[in-house]
Each structure stands twice: as structure tokens, then as C-alpha cells.
Enzyme design. Sequence first.
Site, PDB file in Angstrom:
ATOM      1  N   LYS A 121       0.825  -1.208   0.000  1.00  0.00           N
ATOM      2  CA  LYS A 121       0.000   0.000   0.000  1.00  0.00           C
ATOM      3  C   LYS A 121       0.859   1.258   0.000  1.00  0.00           C
ATOM      4  O   LYS A 121       0.510   2.261  -0.605  1.00  0.00           O
ATOM      5  CB  LYS A 121      -0.947   0.005   1.214  1.00  0.00           C
ATOM      6  CG  LYS A 121      -2.009  -1.082   1.179  1.00  0.00           C
ATOM      7  CD  LYS A 121      -3.326  -0.578   0.607  1.00  0.00           C
ATOM      8  CE  LYS A 121      -4.372  -1.646   0.429  1.00  0.00           C
ATOM      9  NZ  LYS A 121      -4.952  -2.106   1.697  1.00  0.00           N
ATOM     10  N   LYS A 201      -3.407 -11.695  -9.257  1.00  0.00           N
ATOM     11  CA  LYS A 201      -4.589 -12.068  -8.479  1.00  0.00           C
ATOM     12  C   LYS A 201      -5.805 -11.303  -9.006  1.00  0.00           C
ATOM     13  O   LYS A 201      -5.703 -10.106  -9.271  1.00  0.00           O
ATOM     14  CB  LYS A 201      -4.316 -11.681  -7.014  1.00  0.00           C
ATOM     15  CG  LYS A 201      -5.380 -12.066  -6.046  1.00  0.00           C
ATOM     16  CD  LYS A 201      -5.137 -11.416  -4.694  1.00  0.00           C
ATOM     17  CE  LYS A 201      -5.727 -10.020  -4.636  1.00  0.00           C
ATOM     18  NZ  LYS A 201      -5.933  -9.483  -3.278  1.00  0.00           N
ATOM     19  N   LYS A 204     -10.559  -6.239  -8.084  1.00  0.00           N
ATOM     20  CA  LYS A 204     -11.274  -5.115  -8.679  1.00  0.00           C
ATOM     21  C   LYS A 204     -10.325  -3.956  -8.974  1.00  0.00           C
ATOM     22  O   LYS A 204     -10.399  -3.333 -10.029  1.00  0.00           O
ATOM     23  CB  LYS A 204     -12.359  -4.653  -7.717  1.00  0.00           C
ATOM     24  CG  LYS A 204     -13.514  -4.043  -8.435  1.00  0.00           C
ATOM     25  CD  LYS A 204     -14.720  -3.987  -7.542  1.00  0.00           C
ATOM     26  CE  LYS A 204     -15.974  -3.993  -8.382  1.00  0.00           C
ATOM     27  NZ  LYS A 204     -17.162  -4.078  -7.554  1.00  0.00           N
TER      28      LYS A 204
END
Length: 334
Positions: A121, A201, A204
Site C-alpha cells: 500500500k 490475483k 477489482k
Amino acid sequence: MSQNTAATATRPRVFSGVQPSGLPHVGNWLGAFRNYVAMQDGYDAIYCIVDYHALTSTHDAERIRRNTTEMALGLLALGLDPEKAILFRQSDRPEHLELTWLLASVTPVTWVERTPSFKEKKRNQPEDVNFALLSYPVLQAADIAIYKARYVPVGKDQAAHLELAREIVRAWNARYGAVFPEPEAVFTDSPIVKGTDGANKMSKSLGNVVEIFGEEETIRRQVMSMVTDTERIRRTDPGRPQACNVCQLHRQFGTDHEAIWEGERSAATGCVDTKRLLAERMLTTFAEARERHRELSERPGYVEEILRAGAERLAPIARETLRECHERMGLGPR
Ligand code: AMP
Ligand code: TRP
């Protein structure tokens, strides 16, 4: 032993959380949600839409609220039964936040700093490396621990968070006494589903998903866009099912994947045929869920009612766990 329902319940307790990211996709289903549904029989199952967690990456209030409802609706359509399992919204049980603080007090900063998702992140949202992001896995540990849950159905991407949750709980128990069970991750036989790019992976945020509840045309288009065996250049080249995401997905949508794979290996079938078949099978598999989704969408207030009732049922458990922690940690009067 505690008087908490968590300890006195006869069935082992299951907990899992999901980000409010809108409607579920095929990766969610294969990696985690089918276990949510399977485990509502035989376990005391609790599932949560983690809107507090969402604040670590988005500050769009409308989006969080809408996506929370959509995710809950998707789960209900996929077979999560509020008569059997509890479904609730994290922010309706603020006790999770208090337990986060209590667990944070035994969590070395180095543990959270080295968490792979935090590093990722930091790379992905360098302009918003907020403090909540660092505490993300402690909140996740608290989600599980507040209900003393033992089993946690998740995809493989959550393995590091689960390991950290175990360590945090262990550290707390070592200092204050054995209150919390060490949670165990439960995986499906497809714990990492790759997206339409065949490489990453399915997610969205990467824009590589196959939807469950989208228009039929959208789903067909998404499946037809899937990257297959990158070394199969000509239609006559033999395919390598092991290296093909579409072939791997056929394992999950039928019982004849061996025959499909043989067709690929011998080049009797082409990638386009195999994808077309996969799209049709997905639509068949999810037909009932899609129909249920349409029905539930027309019942305003339904989801809100389920979430509210779920949170209410959990209140005594969450409060009792905190009471026990207060007693052992020296908070408040005896
Ligand atoms: P999330 O939307 O990231 O909160 O995911 C909800 C659940 O689905 C978590 O248990 C994830 O581990 C699981 N999940 C999400 N994407 C995938 C994927 N591509 N493959 C397997 N499991 C997944
Ligand atoms: N971090 C999880 C995800 O991104 C969501 C989550 C929050 C969770 N709390 C949890 C999963 C507790 C399992 C148990 O998917």
C-alpha cells in the site's frame, strides 16, 4: 473459562471479513465466499463488511456506503443465509476499535511495518500513507478476537494477516492469560484465483475481474478477454492446461476438466472454444445467485435490516470480551 457465548457455544466459531468493494467477483467466490456459505452449516458463523478498514484506502463516503450495501447484497444472493449466519457492518460494532487499541499495546511496531500489505500500500498510495493503514492488521486481529473465533475462511492473500493475528493474540495471551483462541485460516482448493490478465490475483482494483452479477454480455466479454497459454500461438499448437488460467478455472465449473484439457493438449479445441464454454458454465453456475440478486435488489431496506440485526446480536459477545480484557489489563474498577 469465560462466560462468553464464544466459549460456551457448542459449535466452533467462524469469522471472516470482506472489504466493501462493491459486488463480489469470481475470485472472491472461489477463494473465500463459497467457504463462508459452506461453513454456515455446522459452525457458528459471523461475517463482516469491514468499512473501518476501507478508510485506510478511500475517503469517499458515498462510495463506502454504496459498496457496503452492494457487497452485503452479493453475499446474500450467493447463499449466505441470515437465519444461519450473522452478517453485519464493522462500524456498527465499535468495540472492534477498542480491542484494536488493547491489542496494539502488545504489538511491536516492527511486526506491522514488515507486513507485506503495508509495504504494498505504501507503494500504491504514496500520497496517503496514513496511520490507520499501519494499524490495519491489528484491527483485523481484533475483528476475529472480539468474538473469540477459531476459523477464518479467506483467500491466500490474507495468509500473512492471519499469521500476524495469531502472533498478536499469542502476545496478548502470554501477558494477560489465555483468553483468545489462536485463529486458523481456512482455504478453498483455489486459494489464489488469477484475473483475466492470467498473471495477477483477480482484483477489482487491478481491473482484471470476471463479475458474477454483471450483464451476461459483460461476463462473456470478460471471459473472452482472458489471457490463456501465452506459448500457444497458432490454433494448431498444443495447449498446456497447467499454464492456462482458463483451463485451471474449468476445474471449478464442471467435472470434466480432464476431457477439456485433453482437447487443448491435442489441439482438438482452441482457446476460444474453451473460453466460450467457461463463460456459459459460469453463467449456469451463478444463474440462481443472479436471479436472487435481482429479487433482493427490489427490496429496499432489506440489506440494512439484516446488517442491523446482525450487529445487535453480536453486542453482548463483544461487550463481554472487552469486560474480560478490562479486568485483566487493569482498566476501570474491579
Ligand atoms: P477482499 O475483497 O479483498 O476483502 O476479499 C474478500 C475475500 O476474498 C478475502 O478472503 C480474500 O482473500 C478473497 N479473495 C479476493 N480476491 C481473491 C482472489 N483473486 N483469489 C482468491 N481469493 C480472493
Ligand atoms: N483484510 C481482509 C481483506 O482484505 C478483510 C478482513 C478484515 C478480514 N478483517 C478480517 C478477513 C478478519 C478475515 C478476518 O480481504
